[in-house]
Design an enzyme around this catalytic site. Structure first.
Site, PDB file in Angstrom:
ATOM      1  N   ILE A  76      13.925  18.341   7.121  1.00 12.99           N
ATOM      2  CA  ILE A  76      13.973  17.142   6.285  1.00 12.99           C
ATOM      3  C   ILE A  76      14.570  15.967   7.069  1.00 12.99           C
ATOM      4  CG2 ILE A  76      14.889  16.162   4.130  1.00 12.99           C
ATOM      5  CD1 ILE A  76      12.792  18.400   3.712  1.00 12.99           C
ATOM      6  N   GLY A 118      19.167  21.142  -1.925  1.00 11.05           N
ATOM      7  CA  GLY A 118      19.905  22.399  -1.772  1.00 11.05           C
ATOM      8  C   GLY A 118      21.277  22.353  -2.414  1.00 11.05           C
ATOM      9  N   HIS A 172       3.735  24.210  -1.648  1.00 11.68           N
ATOM     10  CA  HIS A 172       3.843  24.934  -2.919  1.00 11.68           C
ATOM     11  C   HIS A 172       2.675  24.541  -3.818  1.00 11.68           C
ATOM     12  CE1 HIS A 172       7.971  25.665  -1.724  1.00 11.68           C
ATOM     13  NE2 HIS A 172       8.329  24.410  -1.896  1.00 11.68           N
ATOM     14  N   SER A 207      14.999  18.779  -5.284  1.00 13.91           N
ATOM     15  CA  SER A 207      14.176  19.592  -4.377  1.00 13.91           C
ATOM     16  C   SER A 207      12.708  19.177  -4.449  1.00 13.91           C
ATOM     17  CB  SER A 207      14.305  21.066  -4.739  1.00 13.91           C
ATOM     18  OG  SER A 207      13.533  21.334  -5.898  1.00 13.91           O
ATOM     19  N   CYS A 208      11.939  19.683  -3.510  1.00 11.87           N
ATOM     20  CA  CYS A 208      10.510  19.376  -3.443  1.00 11.87           C
ATOM     21  C   CYS A 208       9.789  19.763  -4.737  1.00 11.87           C
ATOM     22  CB  CYS A 208       9.897  20.110  -2.261  1.00 11.87           C
ATOM     23  SG  CYS A 208      10.479  21.825  -2.111  1.00 11.87           S
ATOM     24  N   ASN A 209      10.026  20.971  -5.230  1.00  4.43           N
ATOM     25  CA  ASN A 209       9.360  21.415  -6.454  1.00  4.43           C
ATOM     26  C   ASN A 209       9.771  20.567  -7.644  1.00  4.43           C
ATOM     27  OD1 ASN A 209       7.652  23.714  -5.846  1.00  4.43           O
ATOM     28  ND2 ASN A 209       9.532  24.761  -5.218  1.00  4.43           N
ATOM     29  N   GLY A 214      12.831  24.134 -13.674  1.00  7.41           N
ATOM     30  CA  GLY A 214      12.736  23.501 -15.003  1.00  7.41           C
ATOM     31  C   GLY A 214      14.055  22.839 -15.392  1.00  7.41           C
TER      32      GLY A 214
HETATM   33  N1  LIG Z   1      12.677  22.621   3.996  1.00 11.15           N
HETATM   34  C1  LIG Z   1      12.220  22.232   2.825  1.00 11.15           C
HETATM   35  O1  LIG Z   1      11.079  22.491   2.455  1.00 11.15           O
HETATM   36  C2  LIG Z   1      13.084  21.430   1.906  1.00 11.15           C
HETATM   37  C3  LIG Z   1      12.451  20.691   0.904  1.00 11.15           C
HETATM   38  C4  LIG Z   1      13.223  19.888   0.067  1.00 11.15           C
HETATM   39  C5  LIG Z   1      14.602  19.878   0.197  1.00 11.15           C
HETATM   40  N2  LIG Z   1      15.200  20.643   1.171  1.00 11.15           N
HETATM   41  C6  LIG Z   1      16.665  20.563   1.263  1.00 11.15           C
HETATM   42  O2  LIG Z   1      16.989  19.690   2.345  1.00 11.15           O
HETATM   43  C7  LIG Z   1      18.209  20.123   2.964  1.00 11.15           C
HETATM   44  C8  LIG Z   1      17.945  20.390   4.442  1.00 11.15           C
HETATM   45  O3  LIG Z   1      17.012  21.447   4.547  1.00 11.15           O
HETATM   46  P1  LIG Z   1      16.132  21.673   5.855  1.00 11.15           P
HETATM   47  O4  LIG Z   1      15.020  22.560   5.438  1.00 11.15           O
HETATM   48  O5  LIG Z   1      15.835  20.374   6.505  1.00 11.15           O
HETATM   49  O6  LIG Z   1      17.145  22.494   6.741  1.00 11.15           O
HETATM   50  P2  LIG Z   1      16.989  22.830   8.314  1.00 11.15           P
HETATM   51  O7  LIG Z   1      17.679  24.123   8.510  1.00 11.15           O
HETATM   52  O8  LIG Z   1      15.589  22.664   8.758  1.00 11.15           O
HETATM   53  O9  LIG Z   1      17.826  21.665   9.016  1.00 11.15           O
HETATM   54  C9  LIG Z   1      19.211  21.570   8.922  1.00 11.15           C
HETATM   55  C10 LIG Z   1      19.765  20.899  10.173  1.00 11.15           C
HETATM   56  O10 LIG Z   1      21.173  20.732   9.996  1.00 11.15           O
HETATM   57  C11 LIG Z   1      21.845  21.195  11.163  1.00 11.15           C
HETATM   58  N3  LIG Z   1      23.190  21.630  10.776  1.00 11.15           N
HETATM   59  C12 LIG Z   1      23.603  22.848  10.372  1.00 11.15           C
HETATM   60  N4  LIG Z   1      24.915  22.820  10.047  1.00 11.15           N
HETATM   61  C13 LIG Z   1      25.329  21.546  10.257  1.00 11.15           C
HETATM   62  C14 LIG Z   1      26.576  20.875  10.111  1.00 11.15           C
HETATM   63  N5  LIG Z   1      27.659  21.502   9.671  1.00 11.15           N
HETATM   64  N6  LIG Z   1      26.632  19.552  10.409  1.00 11.15           N
HETATM   65  C15 LIG Z   1      25.529  18.890  10.859  1.00 11.15           C
HETATM   66  N7  LIG Z   1      24.337  19.473  11.028  1.00 11.15           N
HETATM   67  C16 LIG Z   1      24.230  20.776  10.719  1.00 11.15           C
HETATM   68  C17 LIG Z   1      20.954  22.286  11.731  1.00 11.15           C
HETATM   69  O11 LIG Z   1      21.187  22.485  13.111  1.00 11.15           O
HETATM   70  C18 LIG Z   1      19.561  21.719  11.442  1.00 11.15           C
HETATM   71  O12 LIG Z   1      19.116  20.876  12.495  1.00 11.15           O
HETATM   72  C19 LIG Z   1      18.678  21.328   2.140  1.00 11.15           C
HETATM   73  O13 LIG Z   1      19.502  20.860   1.088  1.00 11.15           O
HETATM   74  C20 LIG Z   1      17.377  21.854   1.561  1.00 11.15           C
HETATM   75  O14 LIG Z   1      17.588  22.624   0.392  1.00 11.15           O
HETATM   76  C21 LIG Z   1      14.471  21.390   2.041  1.00 11.15           C
END
Ligand SMILES: NC(=O)c1ccc[n+]([C@@H]2O[C@H](COP(=O)([O-])OP(=O)(O)OC[C@H]3O[C@@H](n4cnc5c(N)ncnc54)[C@H](O)[C@@H]3O)[C@@H](O)[C@H]2O)c1
Length: 351
Positions: A13, A111, A221, A140-142, A196
């Site tokens: 993200i 998240g 999704h 979140s995305c959903n 939901g």
């Molecule tokens: N992946 C998806 O499809 C998606 C969709 C919507 C929302 N989200 C939400 O977005 C957020 C990020 O998810 P993501 O999928 O991008 O995660 P990811 O694991 O792809 O990326 C997280 C990044 O944060 C870094 N990181 C880890 N601990 C850290 C810290 N303490 N300080 C700084 N950086 C740190 C990691 O090295 C990584 O580069 C979460 O809340 C997730 O639930 C994800």
């Protein structure tokens, strides 16, 4: 003056948000922070993005790995108005106090729980209530997809209640060598699934129940809805309501867009960065109405859909644009969002 923005967590993200911030004429990306030392952050550095170390240990490790480090997270926070925290789920909650102490506004992601910030954000639903706040959570995305589509129908006075089944991707492509499931579908163990109730953190008036399952693919999704309408309505009325809302685009089986993978390929062919689909793709020719019930299905690009919402959340917190529709229009124009992905069919020759 432009809004000065930091992104903490340069993952799936975070890297998308960072690129979108760089595209916005009213925002400056001051830098990104992370704890990784591998290709992720070295890519950012190679793109000319200043990379900051999110922890002291990370700073040492980044130095050892040859990552050019611009400073600490505190250094980064001292230079920005808004931080977007895109660290893995539940990490952002632990950072919130740091942001508050630094006097920096914070956009968290799906998240985290609603309680973390006390405000959950989808631009078209509740931009106004985020204006000037210290923090919000882009859902979140959903949940974003659900709020966009059900919200559009509710705004048109058509939706009484919605019951949906969500088929989720197993894991993101970048992590699919580490885990995931194969050749199966795994139903969630309890009903309702969290999406939901999560949608109601943004639109409390939605009557919505979701069930969810995880399938063995990695991209996007899909949601299937049975909708109780407030009155008998026509297909045309539902389509008009969806067309009236932003960030919903139509796809059609008749065009050969018949599965999740075809939409993914279509985005690549359109030249979208990373093949991202920021819109919710509703199958126009599948939508069916029978009296006061309707049935529809759409696709959500989980990696991409939160990007425009996050850009709007930055503007709302910064208070630089107080009208949601104005911010949405700015974001959508600059990203190149669309209502239709294909040109209208050429009319048949006269003779
Ligand atoms: N992946 C998806 O499809 C998606 C969709 C919507 C929302 N989200 C939400 O977005 C957020 C990020 O998810 P993501 O999928 O991008 O995660 P990811 O694991 O792809 O990326 C997280 C990044 O944060 C870094 N990181 C880890 N601990 C850290 C810290 N303490 N300080 C700084 N950086 C740190 C990691 O090295 C990584 O580069 C979460 O809340 C997730 O639930 C994800």
């Amino acid at each position: 003056m432009n809004v000065r923005v930091a992104v903490n967590g340069y993952g799936v993200i975070g890297k998308r948000v960072a690129d979108a911030v760089r595209d916005m004429p009213d925002m400056d990306l001051v830098g990104v922070a992370d704890i990784a030392t591998d290709w992720h952050v070295r890519t950012a550095a190679g793109l000319g993005i200043p990379v900051f170390a999110a922890t002291e240990e990370a700073r040492a490790a980044m130095g050892d790995a040859g990552v050019p480090v611009a400073g600490s997270l505190a250094d980064l926070l001292s230079q920005v108005d808004v931080v977007v925290d895109t660290t893995p789920k539940k990490v952002a909650a632990t950072n919130l106090e740091l942001y508050r102490d630094a006097g920096v506004k914070a956009v968290l992601q799906g998240g985290e729980s609603h309680a973390t910030t006390g405000h959950s954000f989808v631009a078209q639903a509740n931009y106004a209530t985020a204006v000037g706040r210290d923090a919000t959570r882009v859902v979140s995305c959903n949940t974003t997809g659900t709020v966009r589509v059900l919200g559009a129908l509710q705004d048109a006075g058509l939706l009484a209640r919605a019951r949906g089944v969500l088929i989720r991707r197993a894991t993101d492509p970048v992590e699919s060598h580490q885990g995931g499931i194969m050749n199966t579908v795994v139903p969630e163990g309890s009903i309702p699934s969290h999406q939901g109730p999560d949608a109601r953190t943004v639109r409390p008036e939605l009557d919505v129940v979701t069930m969810a399952a995880k399938a063995s693919h990695t991209q996007t999704h899909s949601h299937f809805w049975t909708l109780q309408l407030t009155r008998p309505a026509s297909r045309g009325e539902l389509l008009e309501a969806l067309r009236a809302a932003p960030r919903i685009a139509f796809v059609r089986m008749a065009d050969g867009v018949t599965a999740l993978n075809t939409t993914v390929e279509l985005m690549r062919d359109l030249g979208r960065p990373r093949g991202d689909m920021w819109e919710v793709a509703v199958w126009e020719d599948v939508l069916t109405v029978e009296g006061d019930e309707a049935y529809l299905t759409y696709q959500v690009d989980n990696e991409a859909i939160a990007t425009p919402e996050t850009i709007d959340a930055i503007r709302a917190l910064a208070g630089t644009v107080t009208d949601g529709a104005t911010s949405i229009a700015m974001t959508d124009e600059i990203l190149g969002m669309r209502r239709e992905f294909l040109p209208a069919p050429a009319s048949a020759p006269m003779d």
